[in-house]
Design a protein around this motif. Structure first.
Motif, short mmCIF file in Angstrom:
data_model
loop_
_atom_site.label_atom_id
_atom_site.label_comp_id
_atom_site.label_asym_id
_atom_site.label_seq_id
_atom_site.Cartn_x
_atom_site.Cartn_y
_atom_site.Cartn_z
N ALA A 139 -25.35 8.63 -37.14
CA ALA A 139 -25.26 7.55 -36.15
C ALA A 139 -25.17 8.20 -34.77
CB ALA A 139 -24.04 6.69 -36.41
N THR A 140 -26.22 8.08 -33.99
CA THR A 140 -26.24 8.66 -32.64
C THR A 140 -25.86 7.59 -31.63
OG1 THR A 140 -27.93 10.27 -33.27
CG2 THR A 140 -27.65 9.83 -30.92
N LEU A 141 -24.76 7.83 -30.94
CA LEU A 141 -24.24 6.88 -29.96
C LEU A 141 -24.62 7.34 -28.56
CD1 LEU A 141 -20.68 6.38 -31.51
CD2 LEU A 141 -22.87 5.33 -32.16
N LEU A 142 -24.91 6.37 -27.69
CA LEU A 142 -25.50 6.65 -26.38
C LEU A 142 -24.66 5.97 -25.31
CD1 LEU A 142 -29.10 5.81 -27.62
CD2 LEU A 142 -28.07 8.08 -27.51
N PRO A 143 -23.52 6.56 -24.95
CA PRO A 143 -22.60 5.87 -24.05
C PRO A 143 -23.15 5.60 -22.66
CG PRO A 143 -21.86 8.13 -24.49
CD PRO A 143 -22.97 7.84 -25.45
N GLY A 144 -24.13 6.39 -22.22
CA GLY A 144 -24.74 6.14 -20.92
C GLY A 144 -25.40 4.78 -20.85
N VAL A 145 -25.89 4.29 -21.99
CA VAL A 145 -26.55 2.98 -22.02
C VAL A 145 -25.56 1.88 -21.74
CG1 VAL A 145 -27.80 1.35 -23.49
CG2 VAL A 145 -28.35 3.80 -23.60
N GLU A 146 -24.44 1.91 -22.45
CA GLU A 146 -23.45 0.85 -22.24
C GLU A 146 -22.84 0.93 -20.84
OE1 GLU A 146 -24.68 0.80 -26.09
OE2 GLU A 146 -23.62 2.56 -25.28
N PHE A 147 -22.68 2.14 -20.32
CA PHE A 147 -22.19 2.30 -18.96
C PHE A 147 -23.14 1.64 -17.97
CE2 PHE A 147 -21.89 4.52 -14.92
CZ PHE A 147 -20.52 4.62 -14.71
N PHE B 26 -20.75 13.99 -18.94
CA PHE B 26 -20.45 12.59 -18.61
C PHE B 26 -20.34 11.76 -19.87
CE2 PHE B 26 -22.31 8.33 -18.06
CZ PHE B 26 -21.38 7.76 -17.20
N CYS B 27 -21.27 11.95 -20.81
CA CYS B 27 -21.24 11.18 -22.06
C CYS B 27 -19.98 11.47 -22.85
CB CYS B 27 -22.48 11.49 -22.89
SG CYS B 27 -24.03 10.90 -22.15
N ILE B 28 -19.54 12.73 -22.84
CA ILE B 28 -18.29 13.09 -23.53
C ILE B 28 -17.12 12.35 -22.91
CG2 ILE B 28 -16.65 15.00 -23.82
CD1 ILE B 28 -19.10 16.83 -24.21
N ALA B 29 -17.03 12.36 -21.59
CA ALA B 29 -15.91 11.70 -20.92
C ALA B 29 -15.88 10.21 -21.22
CB ALA B 29 -16.00 11.94 -19.41
N VAL B 30 -17.04 9.55 -21.20
CA VAL B 30 -17.09 8.11 -21.48
C VAL B 30 -16.73 7.84 -22.94
CG1 VAL B 30 -18.59 6.09 -21.59
CG2 VAL B 30 -18.75 7.65 -19.65
N GLY C 115 -13.12 5.56 -28.29
CA GLY C 115 -12.14 5.91 -29.30
C GLY C 115 -12.25 7.31 -29.86
N MET C 116 -12.98 8.20 -29.20
CA MET C 116 -13.12 9.56 -29.69
C MET C 116 -12.08 10.48 -29.06
SD MET C 116 -17.30 10.03 -29.69
CE MET C 116 -17.38 11.20 -31.05
N THR C 117 -11.65 11.49 -29.79
CA THR C 117 -10.83 12.54 -29.20
C THR C 117 -11.76 13.51 -28.47
OG1 THR C 117 -11.01 14.03 -31.10
CG2 THR C 117 -9.25 12.36 -31.17
N PRO C 118 -11.23 14.32 -27.55
CA PRO C 118 -12.09 15.32 -26.91
C PRO C 118 -12.77 16.24 -27.92
CG PRO C 118 -10.07 15.07 -25.65
CD PRO C 118 -9.89 14.27 -26.91
N ALA C 119 -12.05 16.65 -28.96
CA ALA C 119 -12.65 17.53 -29.96
C ALA C 119 -13.80 16.84 -30.68
CB ALA C 119 -11.60 17.97 -30.97
N GLU C 120 -13.63 15.57 -31.04
CA GLU C 120 -14.69 14.84 -31.73
C GLU C 120 -15.91 14.67 -30.84
OE1 GLU C 120 -11.84 12.12 -34.66
OE2 GLU C 120 -12.41 11.39 -32.66
N ALA C 121 -15.68 14.39 -29.56
CA ALA C 121 -16.80 14.19 -28.64
C ALA C 121 -17.57 15.47 -28.40
CB ALA C 121 -16.29 13.61 -27.32
N VAL C 122 -16.87 16.60 -28.28
CA VAL C 122 -17.56 17.88 -28.10
C VAL C 122 -18.35 18.23 -29.35
CG1 VAL C 122 -17.21 20.36 -27.80
CG2 VAL C 122 -16.00 18.73 -26.33
N PRO D 113 -13.33 14.38 -15.62
CA PRO D 113 -14.65 13.74 -15.58
C PRO D 113 -15.29 13.85 -14.20
CG PRO D 113 -12.92 12.08 -15.54
CD PRO D 113 -12.25 13.39 -15.83
N GLY D 114 -16.58 14.10 -14.20
CA GLY D 114 -17.34 14.17 -12.96
C GLY D 114 -17.28 15.49 -12.25
#
Length: 430
Positions: A310-318, A355-359, A365-372, A414-415
């Motif tokens: 499942a590939t999530l694309l947080p930039g889209v929702e932002f 940026f996608c990691i931070a969002v 609901g992701m932890t920093p480790a999960e997002a990286v 972030p940023g």
């Protein structure tokens, strides 16, 4: 693809935190496989050794020979002259980001559309057609120059592997040139002729306003002459299975034809509302289903029991003010999750994986480790690659030096441009 000749031998040392994505009993960080006070040895663009800096000298000698020198209380090896020694000064190193979903070959701009959405206008798939018109009007050299700029932008932000989709040509000649241009900069090229139905089909009087008939006729072109022209330049086939784009039945025709032509399968699905995209993707053993914003419990269970990422694309929702996908729900169910930028001029005009990691950490609901992990190893899984997204012997030497002591700072600050240096296949690209 590397932008330069790889350094023959290079040792990165002084690494406070090395994220390997290769867990072991003696490593911290769970799936991140963190090594403290670490070093990495690179030879001919590949990683040959990973461990603590204290043991680096044991792996640098040639033919088992090494000269040692003791100075006071310090015992150090005299390195071979052909080894480039890079001391990163107590900073963190992570694998290069793997951005498994982008649309980087296009003409024009849709800033006005973005401004309208921020003023309250609802996002819909139809805006793609304005980019199609601008892309068709652009020359190869104009598209190539813009693409080169995006690649430089990606590298500067730590992305070393990236996928590029077509989908802004929607004619045989234009789709063929988009995949051909994309192939000049990446091996991960996706044929997305089934992005939307082009205006010349929708407005063709032969269909008398019947949108379904027009879409069916366009799909005939996609799976016939267009696929034949594009398949030699692509690794993947994709379809936008969504209202305003293509039905599950039309999407299946495209994906099955692409698979028969030797292409791997990817799917755009469940972005704008509930739909059949996830079930279609899993049924066809797609490497990835992307967006996953609106999922039923059955969709989540289906993904958890499959090999589909499942590939999530947080930039889209932002950028569209749609609801964010619930990454926590997916991860807790055992679904493999990737993060990607979906860099495109309409719904997510960012190329920044940090940026996608931070969002994702702040709003999904992701932890920093999960997002990286999702931005590196997860992206590699979405491309079915084992040679990237990890720092282990045999993998490509795609490395990112952060101007920070820990991967957590990617979400914590972030940023802030924390990417300090980037190597692709052992060669510095940023």
């Amino acid at each position: 693809m590397s932008d330069g000749a790889a350094t023959r031998r290079m040792l990165l040392t002084g690494i406070a935190e090395l994220v390997t994505n290769n867990p072991a009993p003696d490593r911290d960080g769970g799936a991140l496989g963190i090594v403290r006070d670490a070093a990495v040895l690179v030879e001919d663009g590949r990683i040959t050794w990973v461990g603590t800096a204290a043991h680096a000298g044991e792996h640098l000698s040639r033919d088992g020979e090494r000269e040692d020198r003791r100075e006071g209380d310090e015992h150090r090896a005299i390195w071979d002259a052909d080894v480039e020694l890079v001391d990163v000064g107590g900073r963190a190193v992570i694998p290069g980001f793997v951005d498994s979903h982008t649309h980087l070959v296009f003409g024009g701009d849709r800033a006005d559309e973005f401004a309208a959405r921020m003023a309250g206008q609802r996002y819909a798939a139809g805006g793609i057609r304005s980019t199609v018109a601008a892309t068709r009007a652009a020359t190869d050299d104009e598209l190539r120059a813009r693409l080169a700029g995006f690649v430089t932008e990606l590298h500067a932000q730590g992305t070393t592997t990236f996928e590029i989709k077509s989908g802004y040509g929607l004619s045989v000649a234009d789709e063929q040139r988009l995949v051909r241009l994309a192939r000049e900069v990446t091996d991960e090229v996706t044929f997305l002729g089934a992005h939307v139905v082009p205006f010349e089909y929708r407005e063709d009087p032969a269909f008398d306003g019947d949108a379904a008939e027009a879409a069916d006729a366009y799909v005939d072109l996609v799976i016939g002459e267009m696929l034949t022209a594009c398949a030699p330049h692509a690794r993947w086939v994709d379809a936008f299975c969504e209202r305003g784009a293509f039905t599950p039945e039309q999407s299946r025709r495209v994906l099955e034809a692409g698979h028969a032509a030797g292409l791997g399968v990817r799917v755009h699905g469940n972005q704008l509302g509930p739909g059949e995209g996830v079930r279609l993707a899993v049924d066809l053993d797609a490497a990835s289903v992307d967006h996953c914003t609106f999922l039923s419990d059955a969709d989540v269970a289906t993904l958890a029991a499959s090999n589909t990422v499942a590939t999530l694309l947080p930039g889209v929702e932002f950028s569209t003010r749609q609801p964010y996908p619930d990454a926590r729900r997916l991860i807790d169910a055992g679904v493999t999750v990737a993060l990607a930028s979906d860099c495109n001029p309409g719904s997510s005009f960012t190329s920044s994986m940090p940026f996608c990691i931070a969002v994702a950490v702040r709003d999904m609901g992701m932890t920093p480790a999960e997002a990286v992990w999702a931005s590196t190893a997860g992206g590699a899984a979405a491309l079915r690659r084992t040679d990237v997204g990890t720092i282990r012997p045999g993998a490509r030497a795609d490395l990112v030096l952060l101007d920070a002591p820990s991967h957590v700072h990617l979400a914590y600050r972030p940023g802030v441009p924390l990417v300090s240096r980037v190597w692709k296949d052992g060669a510095a690209v940023a």
